[in-house]
Design an enzyme around this catalytic site. Structure first.
Site, short mmCIF file in Angstrom:
data_model
loop_
_atom_site.label_atom_id
_atom_site.label_comp_id
_atom_site.label_asym_id
_atom_site.label_seq_id
_atom_site.Cartn_x
_atom_site.Cartn_y
_atom_site.Cartn_z
N LYS A 64 -8.19 -25.45 -18.15
CA LYS A 64 -8.97 -25.82 -19.35
C LYS A 64 -8.42 -25.09 -20.56
CE LYS A 64 -10.36 -28.64 -18.30
NZ LYS A 64 -10.50 -29.46 -17.13
N ASN B 92 1.01 -51.18 -22.40
CA ASN B 92 0.65 -49.88 -21.83
C ASN B 92 1.30 -49.81 -20.46
OD1 ASN B 92 -0.67 -47.61 -20.76
ND2 ASN B 92 -2.36 -48.85 -20.02
N CYS C 38 -1.54 -44.73 -23.29
CA CYS C 38 -1.57 -45.76 -24.31
C CYS C 38 -2.82 -46.62 -24.11
CB CYS C 38 -0.36 -46.70 -24.29
SG CYS C 38 1.20 -45.86 -24.50
O1 M6R Z 1 -8.15 -39.41 -13.80
P1 M6R Z 1 -7.69 -38.33 -12.90
O2 M6R Z 1 -8.81 -37.54 -12.33
O3 M6R Z 1 -6.81 -38.83 -11.80
O4 M6R Z 1 -6.82 -37.37 -13.79
C1 M6R Z 1 -6.08 -36.35 -13.22
C2 M6R Z 1 -5.54 -35.41 -14.27
O5 M6R Z 1 -4.67 -36.08 -15.12
C3 M6R Z 1 -6.66 -34.79 -15.10
O6 M6R Z 1 -7.60 -34.14 -14.30
C4 M6R Z 1 -6.08 -33.80 -16.12
O7 M6R Z 1 -5.58 -32.69 -15.47
C5 M6R Z 1 -7.18 -33.44 -17.13
N1 M6R Z 1 -6.66 -33.44 -18.45
C6 M6R Z 1 -7.82 -32.15 -16.85
O8 M6R Z 1 -8.68 -31.71 -17.83
#
Ligand code: M6R
Length: 633
Positions: free
Chosen positions: A510, A100, A2
């Site tokens: 991905k 949020n 959010c």
């Molecule tokens: O901000 P962060 O690196 O902690 O985020 C971790 C994951 O939520 C993030 O890498 C997620 O898997 C992405 N959407 C990957 O593309």
């Protein structure tokens, strides 16, 4: 998850809020809403779905109000329907709130409020907040505080003291039409300072086109924004003195600059990210025979390294994959046993550690709830222990100003610039660069590699930006073309070994997240222990085969897949010999040392996923069900 925005000043608020929400849509995009105060009323407009639905609804009903709040939602409590969209209001429709985070005790609060006759209009946890605030306003008035300048603020403060959980909140009221009150408790909130106008947002891209003077609130802080200025308080009502600082961020960084999607732009920004990391972490003048200078400077406390015996890393998603590459580097170059844990698992089953264990949290956003909770728990466990033990907490993040930056004493700032696409690309590369620098720094200090070897590796790293550029140039059309064949594919397998196993995992992630195709990444040698049963002519296999330690092994594993009729796509610099025969399609990458190859092999993974998703006509930058920073557990 959010995004929230707020504005108070001299301009019409609605357009500022909408533009701000556009920049925050990466945080959630299943519904959105805006509340503004006009002619003594709260004007609240909400819409299900993407922000353009809200924009078109607002076309006919926009007011010139100069104060307002907005929200873009990633549903937690209650389906993504209009009645669950924020802002939420009290019964008399005088107080509007955006939030949020998660109010963990909302059930108890809702039951209490219901028992007092309050009728709820949504299934959200947030709706308790405006009802509570309305009650405390009444209470303040009954106590004779109605004339106090802080009556609205104090009512919100009292309400906030009843809330449990992690949240950031913005509140306005038709009865206090010059005040915007914001609250931060373990969810990000930044205040922007303009000339006679003030902003708040979950993240800086929402306000950067108006001001670069910002103040991120800390946990347990609240602020009162009026056209006259900003006052900061803690939850007890104590006034705090804090100054904004200037952001080093350019508004064009958050624009697409001619690319069709942010993700593609961010893939193309990777050579620049590697260059920026090289400039920041590596000493350009250092040579192997240099006895005075040091090759790497990460600006972190040297105590961290001392008698280090073990490293634990916590992370999620793509950051977890980057950490696996980090583990490989730390173990193979430095010889330090390193474990990589999912932060969401670690927080409920923490690994035992000694005072010689360094804990690293990796999160590009610096706001991932699980990673923060795992680190906070470990920080707590280390309280009262030796100083060096307490100091051995390190964060690797792209947002040093984030909650992570406040939580741990040491930070490696990754230099990707703001990433907008929900699928992480350039921040992954930036995290890899941080791990190369960390592992090489440790290897140098602990003398686990010879200086001449180190010089060679650094020289190789300096070539990488050019190699990525050439890889991008040669692969863009090729992967776009390949994507045609896979637009209807239902399952994909990605194989890699050694340092490229995490890249296989990243390739699969991905593809899953932006194209919605089922994909699995495996260490190539593990296929025959079960997953090979999945293979047939309908399941393509992408195999990463970089010359080095495990090249022959990957080629043999690819042969096994080919024998099961899979279409084989090789990511390799080798065009002839067995590679030329076994692969049906080749995605050529430049030949680099195996140790550095993840910086290159990840690029075709990103491009393939991008082009397949684009070919399928999907919303690449805002894939379904996802949000850029996962600030809920
Ligand atoms: O901000 P962060 O690196 O902690 O985020 C971790 C994951 O939520 C993030 O890498 C997620 O898997 C992405 N959407 C990957 O593309």
């Amino acid at each position: 998850m959010c995004g929230i925005v707020g504005y108070v000043g001299t301009q019409a608020a609605t357009e500022i809020l909408l533009a701000g929400l556009e920049k925050l849509e990466y945080r959630g995009y299943d519904s959105a809403g805006i509340a503004a105060i006009w002619e003594g009323e709260v004007d609240c407009v909400r819409a299900k779905g993407k922000l353009y639905n809200l924009r078109s609804k607002l076309e006919s009903v926009q007011t010139p109000s100069q104060i307002g709040i907005g929200h873009t939602r990633w549903a937690t409590h209650g389906k993504p329907e209009e009645h669950n969209a924020h802002p939420h209001m009290d019964t008399a429709m005088r107080v509007a709130v955006v939030q949020n985070g998660i109010i963990e005790n909302y059930r108890d609060l809702r039951d209490e409020l219901k028992a007092q006759g309050v009728v709820f209009r949504s299934e959200t946890d947030t709706e308790v907040i405006p009802h509570l605030i309305a009650q405390f306003i009444k209470e303040e008035i009954a106590l004779g505080n109605g004339d106090s300048e802080l009556v609205f603020f104090d009512a919100i403060r009292k309400a906030v003291n009843h809330l449990e959980g992690a949240f950031a909140i913005a509140v306005i009221s038709a009865d206090y039409p010059d005040e915007l009150v914001v609250v931060r408790q373990q969810a990000p909130l930044v205040i922007g300072f303009g000339q006679g106008e003030f902003f708040c947002a979950s993240d800086t891209p929402a306000i950067i086109s108006h001001t670069r003077a910002v103040l991120p609130l800390d946990n347990g802080e609240m602020a009162r924004l009026t056209p006259l200025g900003v006052e900061i308080y803690d939850f007890t009502g104590r006034r705090l003195k804090k100054q904004p600082r200037m952001l080093n961020l350019n508004p064009t960084m958050v624009e697409k600059q001619g690319f069709k999607h942010f993700m593609l732009k961010e893939i193309y920004e990777q050579p620049g990210v590697v260059r920026a990391s090289l400039d920041a972490y590596f000493n350009p003048d250092w040579k192997a025979d240099d006895t005075q200078g040091t090759p790497i400077n990460l600006g972190i406390n040297p105590e961290l390294y001392g008698d280090l015996e073990q490293i634990q890393i916590v992370a999620c998603g793509t950051s977890w994959h980057a950490s696996l590459v980090g583990k490989y580097l730390l173990e193979q170059l430095v010889g330090i046993p390193t474990q990589v844990q999912y932060a969401s698992e670690f927080r409920y089953a923490p690994a035992p550690m000694t005072s010689n264990t360094l804990l690293i949290g990796v999160t590009q956003s610096g706001e991932t709830a699980d990673t923060l909770a795992a680190l906070a728990m470990e920080k707590e466990r280390r309280q009262g222990k030796e100083a060096k033990y307490q100091a051995r907490l390190l964060g690797i993040t792209n947002r040093p100003e984030s909650s992570l930056g406040h939580l741990v004493p040491n930070i490696i700032n990754t230099l990707a610039g703001i990433e907008i696409g929900v699928a992480a690309t350039k921040t992954f590369t930036a995290q890899l660069m941080a791990f190369y620098a960390l592992a090489l720094d440790l290897a140098y200090l602990k003398k686990t590699i010879a200086p001449i070897e180190l010089e060679k590796i650094i020289a190789g790293l300096r070539q990488i930006p050019k190699d990525i550029e050439e890889t991008l140039e040669s692969q863009e059309k090729l992967t776009e073309h390949l994507a045609h064949d896979f637009a209807d594919t239902q399952d994909f397998i990605f194989l890699g070994r050694g340092i490229n196993f995490p890249i296989a995992l990243e390739g699969a992630l991905k593809l899953k997240e932006i194209s919605y195709i089922h994909a699995e990444g495996y260490p190539a040698g593990e296929m025959k222990h079960g997953p090979i049963a999945l293979l047939d002519a309908k399941v393509p296999v992408v195999a990463i085969a970089m010359p080095g330690n495990v090249y022959e092994k990957v080629i043999s594993n690819a042969q096994e897949a080919k024998a099961r009729d899979s279409r084989l796509i090789g990511v390799t610099p080798v065009k002839d010999g067995e590679a030329g025969e076994v692969f049906n399609d080749l995605i050529p990458v430049m030949e680099v040392s195996e140790l550095l190859s993840p910086l290159l092999t990840v690029v075709p993974m990103q491009l393939l996923a991008y082009h397949i998703a684009a070919r399928r006509g999907l919303d690449v930058d805002q894939p379904r069900n996802l949000a850029k920073s996962v600030t809920v557990e």
